[in-house]
Design a protein around this motif. Structure first.
Motif, PDB file in Angstrom:
ATOM      1  N   GLY A   1      53.754  60.199 -65.584  1.00 18.95           N
ATOM      2  CA  GLY A   1      52.930  60.981 -64.675  1.00 18.95           C
ATOM      3  C   GLY A   1      53.429  60.938 -63.256  1.00 18.95           C
ATOM      4  O   GLY A   1      54.490  60.368 -62.955  1.00 18.95           O
ATOM      5  N   LEU A   2      52.644  61.547 -62.376  1.00 13.60           N
ATOM      6  CA  LEU A   2      52.931  61.572 -60.945  1.00 13.60           C
ATOM      7  C   LEU A   2      52.150  60.446 -60.273  1.00 13.60           C
ATOM      8  O   LEU A   2      50.935  60.340 -60.439  1.00 13.60           O
ATOM      9  N   GLY A   3      52.858  59.600 -59.544  1.00 13.43           N
ATOM     10  CA  GLY A   3      52.214  58.502 -58.833  1.00 13.43           C
ATOM     11  C   GLY A   3      52.544  58.523 -57.358  1.00 13.43           C
ATOM     12  O   GLY A   3      53.566  59.074 -56.940  1.00 13.43           O
ATOM     13  N   SER A   4      51.678  57.905 -56.566  1.00 15.21           N
ATOM     14  CA  SER A   4      51.913  57.828 -55.127  1.00 15.21           C
ATOM     15  C   SER A   4      51.214  56.599 -54.571  1.00 15.21           C
ATOM     16  O   SER A   4      50.255  56.088 -55.166  1.00 15.21           O
ATOM     17  N   ALA A   5      51.704  56.112 -53.437  1.00 15.59           N
ATOM     18  CA  ALA A   5      51.111  54.952 -52.774  1.00 15.59           C
ATOM     19  C   ALA A   5      51.564  54.954 -51.322  1.00 15.59           C
ATOM     20  O   ALA A   5      52.526  55.648 -50.950  1.00 15.59           O
ATOM     21  N   SER A   6      50.866  54.175 -50.498  1.00 15.63           N
ATOM     22  CA  SER A   6      51.252  54.078 -49.093  1.00 15.63           C
ATOM     23  C   SER A   6      50.997  52.680 -48.575  1.00 15.63           C
ATOM     24  O   SER A   6      50.286  51.879 -49.192  1.00 15.63           O
ATOM     25  N   LEU A   7      51.572  52.383 -47.419  1.00 14.04           N
ATOM     26  CA  LEU A   7      51.390  51.099 -46.750  1.00 14.04           C
ATOM     27  C   LEU A   7      51.421  51.338 -45.245  1.00 14.04           C
ATOM     28  O   LEU A   7      52.333  52.001 -44.738  1.00 14.04           O
ATOM     29  N   ARG A   8      50.413  50.814 -44.561  1.00 14.02           N
ATOM     30  CA  ARG A   8      50.346  50.930 -43.101  1.00 14.02           C
ATOM     31  C   ARG A   8      50.452  49.535 -42.504  1.00 14.02           C
ATOM     32  O   ARG A   8      49.704  48.632 -42.869  1.00 14.02           O
ATOM     33  N   THR A   9      51.402  49.341 -41.606  1.00  8.49           N
ATOM     34  CA  THR A   9      51.665  48.018 -41.055  1.00  8.49           C
ATOM     35  C   THR A   9      50.798  47.742 -39.829  1.00  8.49           C
ATOM     36  O   THR A   9      50.297  48.656 -39.176  1.00  8.49           O
ATOM     37  N   ASN A  10      50.672  46.449 -39.506  1.00  2.78           N
ATOM     38  CA  ASN A  10      49.880  46.064 -38.344  1.00  2.78           C
ATOM     39  C   ASN A  10      50.496  46.532 -37.038  1.00  2.78           C
ATOM     40  O   ASN A  10      49.782  46.698 -36.038  1.00  2.78           O
ATOM     41  N   ASP A  11      51.809  46.725 -37.023  1.00  4.66           N
ATOM     42  CA  ASP A  11      52.442  47.173 -35.786  1.00  4.66           C
ATOM     43  C   ASP A  11      52.623  48.680 -35.734  1.00  4.66           C
ATOM     44  O   ASP A  11      53.383  49.196 -34.920  1.00  4.66           O
ATOM     45  N   GLY A  12      51.921  49.424 -36.607  1.00  5.12           N
ATOM     46  CA  GLY A  12      51.712  50.830 -36.341  1.00  5.12           C
ATOM     47  C   GLY A  12      52.602  51.846 -36.999  1.00  5.12           C
ATOM     48  O   GLY A  12      52.663  52.984 -36.536  1.00  5.12           O
ATOM     49  N   PHE A  13      53.299  51.504 -38.088  1.00  5.36           N
ATOM     50  CA  PHE A  13      54.006  52.564 -38.781  1.00  5.36           C
ATOM     51  C   PHE A  13      53.588  52.597 -40.241  1.00  5.36           C
ATOM     52  O   PHE A  13      52.957  51.667 -40.752  1.00  5.36           O
ATOM     53  N   THR A  14      53.931  53.699 -40.907  1.00  3.53           N
ATOM     54  CA  THR A  14      53.478  53.944 -42.269  1.00  3.53           C
ATOM     55  C   THR A  14      54.669  54.241 -43.167  1.00  3.53           C
ATOM     56  O   THR A  14      55.627  54.895 -42.755  1.00  3.53           O
ATOM     57  N   VAL A  15      54.607  53.736 -44.391  1.00  4.92           N
ATOM     58  CA  VAL A  15      55.570  54.038 -45.438  1.00  4.92           C
ATOM     59  C   VAL A  15      54.795  54.583 -46.633  1.00  4.92           C
ATOM     60  O   VAL A  15      53.739  54.050 -46.992  1.00  4.92           O
ATOM     61  N   GLY A  16      55.294  55.656 -47.226  1.00  2.00           N
ATOM     62  CA  GLY A  16      54.651  56.215 -48.415  1.00  2.00           C
ATOM     63  C   GLY A  16      55.682  56.517 -49.481  1.00  2.00           C
ATOM     64  O   GLY A  16      56.884  56.621 -49.204  1.00  2.00           O
ATOM     65  N   ALA A  17      55.202  56.648 -50.720  1.00  2.00           N
ATOM     66  CA  ALA A  17      56.101  56.957 -51.836  1.00  2.00           C
ATOM     67  C   ALA A  17      55.397  57.882 -52.808  1.00  2.00           C
ATOM     68  O   ALA A  17      54.162  57.853 -52.948  1.00  2.00           O
ATOM     69  N   ILE A  18      56.184  58.716 -53.484  1.00  2.00           N
ATOM     70  CA  ILE A  18      55.693  59.561 -54.561  1.00  2.00           C
ATOM     71  C   ILE A  18      56.764  59.574 -55.647  1.00  2.00           C
ATOM     72  O   ILE A  18      57.958  59.551 -55.340  1.00  2.00           O
ATOM     73  N   ALA A  19      56.343  59.563 -56.919  1.00  2.00           N
ATOM     74  CA  ALA A  19      57.307  59.467 -58.007  1.00  2.00           C
ATOM     75  C   ALA A  19      56.829  60.231 -59.226  1.00  2.00           C
ATOM     76  O   ALA A  19      55.644  60.176 -59.582  1.00  2.00           O
ATOM     77  N   GLY A  20      57.754  60.942 -59.863  1.00  6.61           N
ATOM     78  CA  GLY A  20      57.535  61.519 -61.177  1.00  6.61           C
ATOM     79  C   GLY A  20      58.188  60.606 -62.197  1.00  6.61           C
ATOM     80  O   GLY A  20      59.404  60.444 -62.203  1.00  6.61           O
ATOM     81  N   VAL A  21      57.368  59.981 -63.066  1.00  2.00           N
ATOM     82  CA  VAL A  21      57.836  58.878 -63.912  1.00  2.00           C
ATOM     83  C   VAL A  21      58.069  59.361 -65.340  1.00  2.00           C
ATOM     84  O   VAL A  21      57.123  59.655 -66.069  1.00  2.00           O
TER      85      VAL A  21
END
Length: 330
Positions: A167-187
């Motif tokens: 399926g299609l999955g996604s997730a994110s992470l926001r750091t304490n010092d103010g930037f964001t990383v996200g991911a999306i994947a077709g598995v």
């Protein structure tokens, strides 16, 4: 402590939207990640049977340094046409690359893409000379939004993760010092996302807030190094792939984005076993929207971003399978 963003989706990175479209008769679909503004991008390909478009353009030594969108699609080679639909939509908006503005000369939208193989999943593939993928690309672009469902949607509709529904999955992470990383994947991997004999994901050490069920192996759990779990029993070349995109709002150069993509490949290995097989077409894009400038863009900071990207990607892969299994059981 860094935590998931409010949606726990790649769109927690400001400046991005995602659109999905499906043809449920054909049992296939397309996903598009659209940047509000041209964004720096890179790509790493690790599988033995990839299918991609415009990835050579993403090398750090090429002229065009930014892209307008990324397309992830089912359909094997047919699915590369989904980028045609997205390109047409962006071009009609006047978006794209041009050395200079010239009357009557359209700009060229930059839309790299990757595909997974879902041609043997039982859907009606008797499309003759009219595969559905350009239309799916157009529809996915029109459906773009900040929120979107996971599981059996978009490029993950017809996917299989080992012996389980992909399926299609996604997730994110926001750091304490103010930037964001996200991911999306077709598995759609050959390997297993589950530890042998359990309902625990290989990615369980990276799970946050029970986002893929909270299953844990027992304290005395062991498995044979040769035991792969629920991998596909009859792998065929070119028929298995996990395609993904990492995004961050940190400003990266093309060379830095390339390095992040290489570090983040570890996310595949944290979530799937075995991975990068000759049967797989695993490919990973990185997008930098450039809204957050690092005070000290040191190699250590770059390594940190890549490591956060890898763990976020592992979570996205597990979420894609978890959400597909949940919907299949419903």
């Amino acid at each position: 402590m860094s935590r998931p963003g409010p949606r726990n989706l790649i769109t927690d990175v400001p400046g991005l939207t995602v659109g999905n479209a499906e043809d449920r008769d054909v049992l296939t679909g397309t996903t598009v990640i659209v940047a509000d503004e041209p964004s720096t991008a890179a790509c790493s390909v690790a599988g033995g049977g990839p299918g991609t478009r415009e990835t050579d353009l993403l090398r750090a030594d090429t002229m065009v340094e930014q892209v307008d969108a990324i397309v992830l699609s089912g359909g094997s080679a047919y699915g590369l046409a989904a980028a045609d639909g997205v390109t047409a939509k962006l071009g009609a908006m006047g978006r794209g690359y041009g050395l200079k503005d010239l009357p009557g000369v359209p700009k060229t939208p930059i839309v790299p893409s990757a595909i997974l193989y879902d041609l043997a999943n039982g859907g009606n593939k008797a499309w003759g000379e009219a595969p559905p993928y350009r239309a799916l690309g157009e529809e996915a672009f029109e459906n773009r939004a900040a929120s979107f469902p996971l599981g059996n949607v978009g490029c993950g509709l017809g996917a299989n993760a080992g012996a389980h529904a992909g399926g299609l999955g996604s997730a994110s992470l926001r750091t304490n010092d103010g930037f964001t990383v996200g991911a999306i994947a077709g598995v759609n991997c050959f390997g297993s996302v589950f530890m042998p004999g359990t309902t625990s994901f290989w990615a369980w050490p990276y799970e946050l807030n029970g986002e893929f069920g909270g299953h844990r192996p027992g304290a005395d759990y062991e498995c044979d190094p040769e035991e792969w779990g629920d991998a596909k029993m009859n792998p065929q070349p070119g028929q298995n792939t996990t395609i993904a995109c990492i995004a961050t709002d940190v400003a990266l150069t093309p060379a830095q984005a390339q390095r992040v993509s290489q570090i983040a490949l570890a996310g595949f290995a944290r979530a799937i076993r075995p991975v990068f097989a000759p049967f797989d077409g695993d490919a990973l894009f990185v997008l930098s929207t450039g809204r957050v400038a690092l005070e000290e863009p040191t190699p250590i900071q770059l390594t940190r971003i890549g490591e956060l990207a890898a763990s976020t990607l592992a979570r996205a892969i597990a979420r894609g399978v978890y959400e597909a299994d949940q919907k299949s059981a419903a």
